[in-house]
Design a protein around this motif. Structure first.
Motif, PDB file in Angstrom:
ATOM      1  N   GLU A 110       0.843  -1.212   0.000  1.00 31.74           N
ATOM      2  CA  GLU A 110       0.000   0.000   0.000  1.00 31.74           C
ATOM      3  C   GLU A 110       0.868   1.249   0.000  1.00 31.74           C
ATOM      4  O   GLU A 110       0.651   2.169  -0.782  1.00 31.74           O
ATOM      5  CB  GLU A 110      -0.938  -0.017   1.214  1.00 31.74           C
ATOM      6  CG  GLU A 110      -1.865   1.187   1.294  1.00 31.74           C
ATOM      7  CD  GLU A 110      -1.221   2.405   1.944  1.00 31.74           C
ATOM      8  OE1 GLU A 110      -1.619   3.533   1.609  1.00 31.74           O
ATOM      9  OE2 GLU A 110      -0.301   2.242   2.784  1.00 31.74           O
ATOM     10  N   THR A 113       2.653   1.679  -3.393  1.00 34.04           N
ATOM     11  CA  THR A 113       1.728   1.990  -4.481  1.00 34.04           C
ATOM     12  C   THR A 113       1.157   3.395  -4.343  1.00 34.04           C
ATOM     13  O   THR A 113       1.206   4.193  -5.280  1.00 34.04           O
ATOM     14  CB  THR A 113       0.585   0.952  -4.511  1.00 34.04           C
ATOM     15  OG1 THR A 113       1.150  -0.350  -4.625  1.00 34.04           O
ATOM     16  CG2 THR A 113      -0.349   1.208  -5.679  1.00 34.04           C
ATOM     17  N   LEU A 137      -4.725  -4.765  -2.758  1.00 35.18           N
ATOM     18  CA  LEU A 137      -4.910  -3.574  -1.924  1.00 35.18           C
ATOM     19  C   LEU A 137      -6.194  -3.582  -1.082  1.00 35.18           C
ATOM     20  O   LEU A 137      -6.172  -3.074   0.038  1.00 35.18           O
ATOM     21  CB  LEU A 137      -4.815  -2.307  -2.766  1.00 35.18           C
ATOM     22  CG  LEU A 137      -3.392  -1.972  -3.196  1.00 35.18           C
ATOM     23  CD1 LEU A 137      -3.384  -0.807  -4.173  1.00 35.18           C
ATOM     24  CD2 LEU A 137      -2.510  -1.669  -2.001  1.00 35.18           C
ATOM     25  N   PHE A 140      -5.589  -4.552   2.460  1.00 34.43           N
ATOM     26  CA  PHE A 140      -5.067  -3.530   3.374  1.00 34.43           C
ATOM     27  C   PHE A 140      -6.213  -2.873   4.125  1.00 34.43           C
ATOM     28  O   PHE A 140      -6.163  -2.698   5.343  1.00 34.43           O
ATOM     29  CB  PHE A 140      -4.270  -2.486   2.579  1.00 34.43           C
ATOM     30  CG  PHE A 140      -3.853  -1.302   3.403  1.00 34.43           C
ATOM     31  CD1 PHE A 140      -2.706  -1.359   4.177  1.00 34.43           C
ATOM     32  CD2 PHE A 140      -4.610  -0.139   3.414  1.00 34.43           C
ATOM     33  CE1 PHE A 140      -2.314  -0.271   4.952  1.00 34.43           C
ATOM     34  CE2 PHE A 140      -4.222   0.945   4.178  1.00 34.43           C
ATOM     35  CZ  PHE A 140      -3.079   0.876   4.949  1.00 34.43           C
ATOM     36  N   VAL A 165      -9.233   3.146  -4.597  1.00 33.87           N
ATOM     37  CA  VAL A 165      -8.221   2.966  -3.550  1.00 33.87           C
ATOM     38  C   VAL A 165      -7.714   4.327  -3.086  1.00 33.87           C
ATOM     39  O   VAL A 165      -7.619   4.591  -1.883  1.00 33.87           O
ATOM     40  CB  VAL A 165      -7.042   2.092  -4.059  1.00 33.87           C
ATOM     41  CG1 VAL A 165      -5.846   2.170  -3.124  1.00 33.87           C
ATOM     42  CG2 VAL A 165      -7.492   0.648  -4.228  1.00 33.87           C
ATOM     43  N   THR A 169      -7.846   6.291   0.721  1.00 39.73           N
ATOM     44  CA  THR A 169      -6.690   6.791   1.467  1.00 39.73           C
ATOM     45  C   THR A 169      -6.783   8.311   1.694  1.00 39.73           C
ATOM     46  O   THR A 169      -5.823   8.906   2.174  1.00 39.73           O
ATOM     47  CB  THR A 169      -5.365   6.465   0.757  1.00 39.73           C
ATOM     48  OG1 THR A 169      -5.308   7.180  -0.481  1.00 39.73           O
ATOM     49  CG2 THR A 169      -5.196   4.975   0.544  1.00 39.73           C
TER      50      THR A 169
END
Length: 176
Positions: A110, A113, A137, A140, A165, A169
């Motif tokens: 993670e 990336t 991912l 995660f 994703v 985040t």
């Protein structure tokens, strides 16, 4: 087990193409310049390498003088260390959190990336995410929760998987 090499190679490519004049530029990581982000990348690569090897880590405190060579070398060492079956066994610590080594590898994926995208976006580069990384991912977020870094940024349900994703985040996939 999974191989970190595709994402570490891609991040190393981006690092090598950062220009000196980019070092003071902002990044999608609020409050971090490109130089700060490069330092963080070097630090986490050192920590995840040490964790895979079950050794004490000694991350660099500042941006290395020869960062274009040192950071890619550390990323390659990280990927190499996680190719060893023993890396996936036992428990390790990262960021003050103790966890199974296999979960730590997921954090490494993670971090590599997402911060690879951050660096690429901040320096006007592309960042290609391997499909196998995208497939892993979500694990995660299963381990750390839906928005481990603060509020998620809403993205359309039909957005590309990596945009979703990034939104989880707390990043805006359209950041420029």
């Amino acid at each position: 087990m999974f191989d970190l090499t595709p994402v570490t190679d891609e991040l190393a490519r981006v690092v090598r193409q950062v220009r000196e004049e980019d070092l003071g530029a902002p990044t999608p990581c609020q409050e971090w310049s490109v130089a700060d982000l490069l330092t963080h990348i070097h630090q986490f690569a050192a920590v995840f390498t040490a964790n895979a090897r079950k050794e004490p880590g000694h991350p660099p405190a500042d941006l290395a003088a020869h960062w274009r060579e040192e950071i890619p070398a550390q990323l390659a060492a990280m990927a190499s260390a996680w190719r060893e079956p023993a890396a996936w066994e036992g428990r390790v610590e990262a960021g003050g959190i103790e966890m199974p080594a296999a979960d730590n590898a997921l954090v490494a994926l993670e971090e590599t990336t997402v911060h690879g995208w951050d660096l690429a976006r901040a320096t006007g580069q592309s960042f290609a995410v391997a499909p196998e990384a995208l497939d892993r991912l979500p694990g995660f977020f299963a381990f750390f929760g839906d928005a481990p870094f603060g509020p998620a940024v809403p993205v359309p349900a039909d957005a590309p998987p990596f945009d979703r994703v990034l939104g989880q985040t707390g990043r805006d996939p359209a950041w420029a």
